[in-house]
Scaffold this motif. Structure first.
Motif, PDB file in Angstrom:
ATOM      1  N   UNK A 148       0.815  -1.222   0.000  1.00 33.67           N
ATOM      2  CA  UNK A 148       0.000   0.000   0.000  1.00 33.67           C
ATOM      3  C   UNK A 148       0.846   1.268   0.000  1.00 33.67           C
ATOM      4  N   UNK A 149       1.972   1.237   0.707  1.00 33.58           N
ATOM      5  CA  UNK A 149       2.778   2.448   0.811  1.00 33.58           C
ATOM      6  C   UNK A 149       3.332   2.902  -0.541  1.00 33.58           C
ATOM      7  N   UNK A 150       3.937   2.023  -1.343  1.00 30.34           N
ATOM      8  CA  UNK A 150       4.392   2.503  -2.655  1.00 30.34           C
ATOM      9  C   UNK A 150       3.245   3.019  -3.521  1.00 30.34           C
ATOM     10  N   UNK A 151       2.081   2.375  -3.424  1.00 33.22           N
ATOM     11  CA  UNK A 151       0.924   2.861  -4.176  1.00 33.22           C
ATOM     12  C   UNK A 151       0.518   4.255  -3.713  1.00 33.22           C
ATOM     13  N   UNK A 152       0.638   4.500  -2.405  1.00 34.14           N
ATOM     14  CA  UNK A 152       0.224   5.790  -1.849  1.00 34.14           C
ATOM     15  C   UNK A 152       1.128   6.934  -2.293  1.00 34.14           C
ATOM     16  N   UNK A 153       2.397   6.642  -2.606  1.00 34.33           N
ATOM     17  CA  UNK A 153       3.322   7.721  -2.949  1.00 34.33           C
ATOM     18  C   UNK A 153       3.709   7.706  -4.433  1.00 34.33           C
ATOM     19  N   UNK A 154       3.103   6.819  -5.208  1.00 32.81           N
ATOM     20  CA  UNK A 154       3.372   6.790  -6.635  1.00 32.81           C
ATOM     21  C   UNK A 154       4.623   6.051  -7.029  1.00 32.81           C
ATOM     22  N   UNK A 155       5.186   5.234  -6.131  1.00 36.18           N
ATOM     23  CA  UNK A 155       6.344   4.406  -6.472  1.00 36.18           C
ATOM     24  C   UNK A 155       5.892   3.236  -7.342  1.00 36.18           C
TER      25      UNK A 155
END
Length: 283
Positions: A148-155
């Motif tokens: 979820x974290x990479x999805x949240x920051x556009x990674x």
């Protein structure tokens, strides 16, 4: 509470509950969030409620609800009212404030259960990891997620081509590990998504145990045996730890001792006690 392996099971697939329970996992995470479509969530809530009313055996039953800031969360808690899950898994947790709010909502619904926050799924969550130690709420552990974290920051990904985490997500993993130990609760590593790669899983789980994690989440029953093996000290390790503890017990005023050809001191004693506790967990 022994938590080496925590196996996710979609809440809308009750036909999988028995197989999951027979996998050897220490806990099942009956999922009402990502593994269940919006249309299937009412059926999932009903199936999970039925399961919680049944005889459980040795396996613990956790429930992953939907995030606090959604109407789905309120519906999940209403469906669990008066029931007794062994823990509630909170996605998108953002530190102590999140678990306090959830604890209040659970209490109002007559649900007495510790909380297992998934503590790295938003950018803000990273800056709140240190707050869990002073949350004043019963926690079953702290875990993290790498999706979820990479999805949240556009990674584009959280992993290198060889499967290792890229630096931002290795940092998130490390901070979760220290946050859990600072709070005095189980440090649970995230899932290994390549569920057919059992050799890779075993190597990953061994590294996690080496680093100080006490357990790991799983997405397939076939992963449970390797995870349990990695987080269960073997007989040789336990015997060596017991020798350290026995030596310090026989010489309580000693600052350092020579055991098995090496010098050991207070950190080794603490490490030995932790290992023995993991090998002989309290019920």
């Amino acid at each position: 509470m022994r938590l080496r392996s925590l196996l996710f099971v979609p809440g809308d697939r009750p036909e999988r509950f028995d197989k999951a329970a027979a996998s050897g996992a220490d806990a099942l995470i009956l999922d009402l969030e990502d593994a269940v479509t919006t249309a299937a969530k009412p059926a999932a809530r009903g199936a999970v409620a039925v399961r919680l009313r049944e005889t459980r055996g040795a396996v613990r039953l956790f429930v992953r609800i939907n995030p606090l800031d959604t109407a789905l969360c309120a519906e999940d808690i209403a469906a669990l009212q008066g029931l007794s899950p062994d823990a509630i898994v909170l996605p998108k947790a953002e530190g102590a404030a999140s678990v306090r709010e959830l604890a209040q909502r659970l209490s109002a619904a007559g649900i007495a259960a510790p909380i297992l926050p998934i503590a790295t799924e938003t950018p803000a969550a990273i800056f709140a990891l240190g707050s869990y130690a002073a949350a004043g709420v019963a926690l079953a552990g702290i875990t993290w997620g790498a999706e979820d974290l990479p999805a949240a920051i556009g990674a584009t990904t959280s992993r290198e081509d060889d499967g290792r985490y890229t630096p931002p997500y290795e940092m998130a993993r490390s901070l979760t590990l220290f946050a859990a130990h600072a709070a005095g609760v189980a440090a649970i590593d995230t899932v290994y998504p390549a569920f057919r790669d059992l050799d890779g899983l075993a190597a990953y789980a061994r590294r996690a145990a080496r680093d100080g994690f006490t357990g790991m989440m799983a997405i397939h029953p076939a992963q449970v045996a390797a995870i349990n093996a990695a987080f269960t000290p073997d007989a040789e390790q336990v015997e060596a730890a017991r020798r350290i503890l026995a030596a310090f017990a026989a010489a309580p005023d000693a600052g350092a001792l020579q055991i098995d050809g090496r010098m050991v001191d207070a950190p080794h004693r603490k490490q030995a006690q932790r290992l023995v506790d993991r090998a002989d967990p309290q019920p």
